[in-house]
Design an enzyme around this catalytic site. Structure first.
Site, PDB file in Angstrom:
ATOM      1  N   LYS A  96     -21.313-119.160 -86.014  1.00  0.00           N
ATOM      2  CA  LYS A  96     -22.875-119.982 -86.728  1.00  0.00           C
ATOM      3  C   LYS A  96     -22.543-121.096 -87.539  1.00  0.00           C
ATOM      4  O   LYS A  96     -21.394-121.347 -88.607  1.00  0.00           O
ATOM      5  CB  LYS A  96     -22.980-118.092 -87.003  1.00  0.00           C
ATOM      6  N   GLY A 196     -42.703-109.869 -86.299  1.00  0.00           N
ATOM      7  CA  GLY A 196     -42.152-111.146 -85.914  1.00  0.00           C
ATOM      8  C   GLY A 196     -42.683-111.804 -84.437  1.00  0.00           C
ATOM      9  O   GLY A 196     -42.274-110.920 -83.741  1.00  0.00           O
ATOM     10  N   GLY A 198     -42.299-114.782 -83.102  1.00  0.00           N
ATOM     11  CA  GLY A 198     -41.606-116.668 -82.942  1.00  0.00           C
ATOM     12  C   GLY A 198     -41.271-116.432 -80.983  1.00  0.00           C
ATOM     13  O   GLY A 198     -41.809-116.074 -80.417  1.00  0.00           O
ATOM     14  N   VAL A 200     -38.546-115.422 -79.713  1.00  0.00           N
ATOM     15  CA  VAL A 200     -38.208-114.562 -79.116  1.00  0.00           C
ATOM     16  C   VAL A 200     -39.865-113.323 -78.894  1.00  0.00           C
ATOM     17  O   VAL A 200     -39.222-112.575 -77.858  1.00  0.00           O
ATOM     18  CB  VAL A 200     -37.115-114.129 -80.028  1.00  0.00           C
TER      19      VAL A 200
END
Length: 364
Positions: A96, A196, A198, A200
């Site tokens: 990552k 959330g 966003g 996704v």
């Protein structure tokens, strides 16, 4: 005084046991700190494991409290990618990258060009893609400086934004969990609290709405919440309420460590499955959820749809129907995990961790 030195001086309790890996875990294979004075780039590229192949994982672009927080995020996220890629049976290891968002004005294309050069310097040990805060446009810039990047739309070929695939994997996981944990025959009338909205989170909300679920949503972006109310008949609550709202399922789709000693006692949902990475603040928090009768489906199991998509794209093996079928296989792994814990007596988090680590070997 640098941010890192200040963090080490002022917050000694948060100092990791090693700058090369997480506490009580083997060291990461490689951790690269890269800067570029001209663009303001400060990035950390963490290669956790290449046992299964090159480390594959996205790049997060975020504002961190300090450099130590960015390092901790890179280490946690990269380890999570090793486990995610292993459980998804991908021929890749885990890595990552995080980029510390510069303060004030900056040249975004120039910054991501510098990041692309940092990725190139690892000579294929790490392959990058989108993550929180980055876009397909950013990846196009990175692509000008390294071949080791994925998640880019291609004319007449499979590729691009992996967020719908991530959302689909979470959706089939919730559907399977609702049937096996809650004993419901479908998602019709099931209440899902979604933290959330966003890229996704929004796709997941659409899938859930279409399946008949009742949505309770929260997001820092008021426009997204209003849209969910108008288009998906969602009920809105504040970001401070969403984790404790009355619901059958809790789907964390924002940032990590939201399941912790402070939030767990107030959670009312009986099933947790969401797209956010590293939802548990500590392994012990998974034990605390189990003690309260809450089943947590580990994030790196259910949110693997995105990496399946970009991995297929990188190998030039992408085809929409085949990729969606591969993402849908997450349902079977959720079912297997729930069967495994009946035998082992472990919490889902500990069982998934052991299962994934047993697969951190070169694929046969």
């Amino acid at each position: 005084m640098s941010d890192l030195v200040r963090a080490l001086t002022e917050s000694p309790a948060s100092i990791p046991s090693s700058l090369f890996g997480l506490p009580e875990q083997p060291a990461h294979e490689r951790v690269l700190f890269a800067t570029d004075e001209q663009t303001g780039l400060k990035t950390i590229l963490a290669v956790h494991s290449t046992a299964r192949g090159p480390a594959f994982g996205g790049c997060r672009f975020w504002t961190y409290d300090n450099e130590l927080a960015a390092l901790n995020d890179a280490l946690r996220l990269s380890q999570g990618m090793s486990l995610k890629n292993a459980l998804a049976n991908l021929p890749f290891g885990g890595g990552k990258a995080v980029i510390i968002k510069p303060a004030g004005d900056f040249d975004r294309p120039a910054l991501f060009a510098a990041f692309g050069r940092a990725v190139a310097s690892l000579n294929g040990a790490y392959i990058t893609a989108e993550d929180v805060g980055t876009t397909t446009a950013d990846m196009r810039v990175v692509q000008q400086h390294t071949q080791f990047v994925s998640g880019i739309p291609r004319e007449g070929a499979f590729g691009g934004d992996p967020s719908p695939k991530t959302a689909w994997g979470v959706f089939v996981s919730i559907d399977e969990g609702v049937k096996r944990v809650l004993g419901r025959s479908s998602l019709e009338g099931v209440t899902v609290a979604l933290q959330g909205l966003g890229a996704v989170g929004w796709h997941l909300a659409e899938f859930l709405h279409k399946a008949g679920a009742q949505l309770v949503v929260a997001d820092v972006n008021a426009d997204k919440v209003a849209r969910a109310q108008a288009e998906l008949k969602a009920r809105a609550v504040s970001v401070n309420e969403i984790l404790s709202v009355q619901a059958d399922v809790l789907a964390p789709c924002a940032l990590g460590a939201v399941l912790n000693a402070q939030s767990i006692p107030a959670i009312q949902a009986k099933l947790i499955a969401g797209a956010a990475n590293n939802q548990l603040a500590t392994v012990a928090d998974g034990d605390a959820l189990q003690a309260r009768g809450i089943t947590y489906l580990p994030d790196y199991l259910v949110n693997a749809g995105g990496i399946v998509s970009v991995a297929r794209e990188f190998r030039n093996e992408g085809e929409e129907s085949k990729v969606m079928a591969e993402v849908s296989e997450i349902r079977g792994r959720v079912a297997e995990l729930l069967e495994r814990i009946k035998v082992s007596g472990n919490t889902p988090g500990r069982e998934a961790d052991a299962w994934a680590r047993s697969k951190l070997v070169k694929p046969v």
